[in-house]
Design an enzyme around this catalytic site. Structure first.
Site, mmCIF file in Angstrom:
data_model
loop_
_atom_site.group_PDB
_atom_site.id
_atom_site.type_symbol
_atom_site.label_atom_id
_atom_site.label_comp_id
_atom_site.label_asym_id
_atom_site.label_seq_id
_atom_site.Cartn_x
_atom_site.Cartn_y
_atom_site.Cartn_z
ATOM 1 N N GLU A 96 0.837 -1.195 0.000
ATOM 2 C CA GLU A 96 0.000 0.000 0.000
ATOM 3 C C GLU A 96 0.872 1.246 0.000
ATOM 4 O OE1 GLU A 96 -4.393 -0.603 1.853
ATOM 5 O OE2 GLU A 96 -2.797 -0.148 3.278
ATOM 6 N N GLN A 97 1.039 1.815 -1.163
ATOM 7 C CA GLN A 97 1.818 3.040 -1.325
ATOM 8 C C GLN A 97 0.899 4.111 -1.900
ATOM 9 O OE1 GLN A 97 5.795 4.722 -3.648
ATOM 10 N NE2 GLN A 97 5.215 2.589 -3.873
#
Length: 535
Positions: free
Chosen positions: A374-375
């Site tokens: 999750e960026q």
């Protein structure tokens, strides 16, 4: 009545748009290209004249179709194949979970839709024996699935040939024997298969030579679909490996289409290295070549020879331009503009919102730059050597684990990041994080001797320019003039050939907005607008 043929200048799909698959439905042409770890999966462009193209959809846009959390850089969606038959669009694609070392974990799927913009079905799993799947619809109603075969064994050819197996569209599964129908030419690295039928011959188009500067499009044919296949007298239809000064390099991985009037065109992967440098900042793009069928039944470039042309003669079709992409996006609507993508996750609501602060794109700080899960990075492709990007970010960090700002990004080992941050004794500051190709460590460099102090509150305008291979950052507060910050960086490091070494990367340079909060508090950052202009 059609216009006189126009000239088409390559690339037709600039910026990261590799592995093109083309199909025609009536007067409409569609090209599907690889998106790798960028979400949603598969770019589909539309044209009426083969010269002017517009992005219309990315069909793999929900968790049931695609979840790439955990996929390493340059994995994900490889080489989709788009066809049309039985009143449906058929899209075949690979989700690659690993590609380094001896192994490739490559899972192949099929989705369908009655219209190009959907609704697209849930995926049907086919196999995992190799990548670059395609689907051929024979004139007897049968459907055939192809993919390259990956062999992990020591001492064997990793690119072991092209697998052919029948696909049953009623049972939604592969059936019958698996045949290796083509092991390639001595150039090797045989992949990217597409089948066609013409004058009783089955023609098999493949990519060979790897996706670097020895890439090529190879053609073979057989009277029987299962082979044996004889190779083209020149072996290849197009390659730039004998012409190192050609502005169109890395020519390979192609697909062919026939126009309404019977003209034949080949679309293929290409790269645009800087003169004197084998670095392609835009990654692998899509080009087109005019072809002709000879009296001997073989396809060749209309211009003769094997070298791709930068400018080709277009088809005898009316010109059909589309409206240009806006330079500036103000995030006033409920949906993210189509030009933008994010990374890996099918749950974008955890990364961003266009509703929490109307007129802004809100990014929720998530994991670190380069996270495989999750960026919070929303970005668009670089489409020319030189460009200018500007944004305005409102962000109030509370600790050193929180940043937000403007990023020029290739992958976890290759980025330049101008960020609002927090520093003990200074409070809110402006800093630069850089990782210019540090593989495998991905360690940051600190280009600034010291961060720049900022006012306690207030948005910060940020700008990045790329000119003559130099990438520079700028900033300003309300009412102030633009100020330079940091050194002139080497923009060519954001290229396929940097980082892990020559051609170990398969995407292209992006520029966009980023927010990070590795403390886990998901601190938001609000971006008022984003403008992109090629110089």
């Amino acid at each position: 009545m059609s216009n006189a043929p126009q000239k088409i200048r390559n690339p037709i799909l600039p910026g990261f748009n590799p592995d093109p698959s083309i199909c025609r439905v009536g007067d409409d042409y569609y090209i599907a290209t690889s998106t790798f770890e960028w979400y949603p999966g598969v770019q589909i462009h539309h044209s009426k004249d083969l010269k002017n193209w517009r992005l219309v959809t990315r069909p793999l846009n929900r968790p049931e179709q695609l979840d790439m959390r955990g996929n390493p850089d340059s994995c994900g969606i490889w080489a989709p194949c788009l066809t049309y038959a039985d009143g449906l669009f058929w899209l075949v694609y690979t989700d690659v979970k690993r590609y380094d070392g001896s192994f490739k974990d490559t899972h192949n799927y099929i989705v369908t839709a009655p219209e190009i913009d959907g609704p697209w079905s849930d995926p049907v799993y086919t196999n995992s024996s190799g990548f670059d799947p395609s689907l051929y619809h024979d004139d007897d109603g049968r459907k055939w699935h192809l993919n390259m075969i990956w062999d992990h064994r020591v001492g064997y050819n990793s690119f072991a040939g092209i697998a052919l197996q029948e696909f049953d569209p009623v049972a939604n599964k592969l059936t019958g024997p698996i045949r290796n129908i083509f092991e390639g030419t001595p150039l090797g690295l045989t992949e990217g298969p597409h089948l066609y039928k013409r004058d009783g011959w089955y023609y098999l188009l493949t990519a060979e030579g790897g996706t670097a500067y020895t890439h090529a499009v190879t053609l073979a044919r057989s009277r029987r679909i299962e082979g044996p296949y004889e190779v083209h007298p020149e072996e290849h239809v197009v390659t730039a490996r004998f012409d190192p000064d050609n502005p169109v390099q890395r020519a390979g991985h192609g697909d062919i289409v026939e126009t309404q009037s019977g003209e034949t065109y080949l679309v293929h992967l290409m790269g645009r290295p800087r003169l004197g440098q084998n670095r392609c900042q835009m990654g692998r793009e899509t080009a087109i070549q005019k072809c002709v069928w000879g009296e001997d039944g073989w396809l060749r470039l209309a211009a003769g020879g094997l070298a791709p042309e930068e400018e080709v003669t277009g088809p005898d079709l009316p010109s059909h331009p589309f409206a240009e992409e806006p330079v500036r996006h103000d995030f006033d609507g409920p949906e993210l503009p189509l030009v933008f993508q994010w990374l890996r996750t099918p749950y974008p609501e955890r990364l961003f919102s266009l509703r929490e602060r109307p007129g802004h794109l809100r990014l929720y700080g998530r994991e670190s730059i380069g996270s495989f899960f999750e960026q919070s990075l929303v970005a668009r492709r670089q489409t020319a050597y030189n460009y200018e990007v500007e944004t305005l970010v409102d962000f109030l960090p509370e600790n050193a684990q929180q940043t937000a700002g403007l990023i020029a990004y290739y992958g976890r080992y290759q980025f330049y990041y101008l960020a609002i941050a927090w520093r003990e004794g200074m409070g809110r500051v402006l800093t630069i994080h850089a990782c210019p190709g540090d593989y495998p460590g991905a360690f940051l460099t600190a280009p600034l001797d010291a961060p720049v102090s900022l006012a306690e509150i207030g948005p910060v305008a940020m700008k990045v320019t790329v000119e003559d291979m130099a990438l520079r950052f700028w900033y300003r507060m309300d009412g102030e003039d633009w100020q330079r910050i940091g050194p002139a960086f080497d923009a060519t490091l954001l290229a396929d050939e940097s980082g892990r070494g020559a051609h170990a990367n398969f995407t292209g340079a992006f520029v966009g907005m980023h927010a990070m909060d590795v403390s886990g508090q998901a601190l938001p950052a609000d971006f008022d607008y984003f403008s992109y202009r090629n110089l």
